[in-house]
Design a protein around this motif. Structure first.
Motif, PDB file in Angstrom:
ATOM      1  N   HIS A   1      -5.807   2.455   3.580  1.00  0.00           N
ATOM      2  CA  HIS A   1      -5.471   1.000   3.567  1.00  0.00           C
ATOM      3  C   HIS A   1      -4.315   0.687   4.604  1.00  0.00           C
ATOM      4  CE1 HIS A   1      -7.790   0.167  -0.366  1.00  0.00           C
ATOM      5  NE2 HIS A   1      -8.487   0.349   0.480  1.00  0.00           N
TER       6      HIS A   1
ATOM      7  N   GLU B   1     -10.095  -2.652  -4.071  1.00  0.00           N
ATOM      8  CA  GLU B   1      -9.006  -2.684  -5.056  1.00  0.00           C
ATOM      9  C   GLU B   1      -9.630  -3.319  -6.433  1.00  0.00           C
ATOM     10  OE1 GLU B   1      -6.509  -1.264  -3.918  1.00  0.00           O
ATOM     11  OE2 GLU B   1      -5.756  -2.101  -2.090  1.00  0.00           O
TER      12      GLU B   1
ATOM     13  N   GLU C   1       0.756  -1.209  -0.122  1.00  0.00           N
ATOM     14  CA  GLU C   1      -0.231   0.154   0.182  1.00  0.00           C
ATOM     15  C   GLU C   1       0.685   1.200  -0.070  1.00  0.00           C
ATOM     16  OE1 GLU C   1      -3.188   0.401  -0.548  1.00  0.00           O
ATOM     17  OE2 GLU C   1      -3.717  -1.907   0.024  1.00  0.00           O
TER      18      GLU C   1
ATOM     19  N   GLU D   1      -5.622   4.315  -0.946  1.00  0.00           N
ATOM     20  CA  GLU D   1      -4.676   3.439  -0.499  1.00  0.00           C
ATOM     21  C   GLU D   1      -3.790   3.950   0.748  1.00  0.00           C
ATOM     22  OE1 GLU D   1      -4.931   1.178  -2.655  1.00  0.00           O
ATOM     23  OE2 GLU D   1      -5.085   1.619  -4.446  1.00  0.00           O
TER      24      GLU D   1
HETATM   25 FE   LIG Z   1      -4.775  -0.383  -1.403  1.00  0.00          FE
END
Ligand SMILES: [Fe+2]
Ligand SMILES: [Fe+2]
Length: 169
Positions: free
Chosen positions: A69, A149, A33, A66
């Motif tokens: 994440h 994703e 990530e 991201e």
């Molecule tokens: Fe991601």
């Protein structure tokens, strides 16, 4: 008074081996990530041209997701008694997301993003399989991330289709 330890679940003493393996997987996912954030940042700045704007805006939005994440993976590492690593342990993998020779080469960027998302999807499915029935909280978290994703991949597949239809990809 000593605190009582868990007898069930991933925090239980008896499950420390599973926990260690899951922390290793979470650490790899964390780096994936973080590297994606770095790559999308560069690729949201470099591209030139009218049609690059859609890609730039899309990547700008993805960077935030991201990063979110990465934070989730980091927090889960900590919950499982791991430590979020420092930068000296980082080893980059995304050769396919390096800047293209020409900054108008949007197809290069689209294909790179699809490659990154595909890698994440494969590995997150592995984590989901590994944590099934062992660590339901990590399992649940990664399922939610996997959904993001898959959405990213599908969006960029759509971008690529447009170029393919014109014979430019
Ligand atoms: Fe991601
Ligand atoms: Fe993504």
């Amino acid at each position: 008074m000593t605190t009582r330890t868990n007898s069930r679940g991933i925090l239980a003493e008896a499950n420390s081996d599973d926990r260690g393996e899951i922390v290793e997987m979470l650490t790899r996912a964390y780096w994936m990530e973080v590297e994606t954030v770095i790559s999308y940042l560069a690729n949201s700045i470099n591209p030139d041209g009218v049609r690059a704007q859609e890609i730039i805006e899309s990547l700008e939005a993805d960077i935030e997701e991201e990063l979110g994440h990465a934070r989730k993976y980091g927090e889960r590492i900590k919950d499982l008694y791991g430590v979020v690593p420092g930068t000296l342990e980082f080893s980059p993998q995304q050769s396919y997301l390096q800047p293209p020779e020409h900054q108008t080469d949007i197809v290069h960027v689209i294909k790179g993003v699809i490659e990154a998302e595909t890698g994440a999807i494969d590995f997150y499915n592995e984590i989901i399989e590994r944590t099934e029935g062992v660590d339901p909280v990590t399992n649940d978290m990664v399922i939610a991330i996997l959904r993001d994703e898959e959405g990213h991949r599908r969006l960029f597949e759509g971008f690529l289709r447009e170029y393919e239809a014109e014979g430019k990809a």
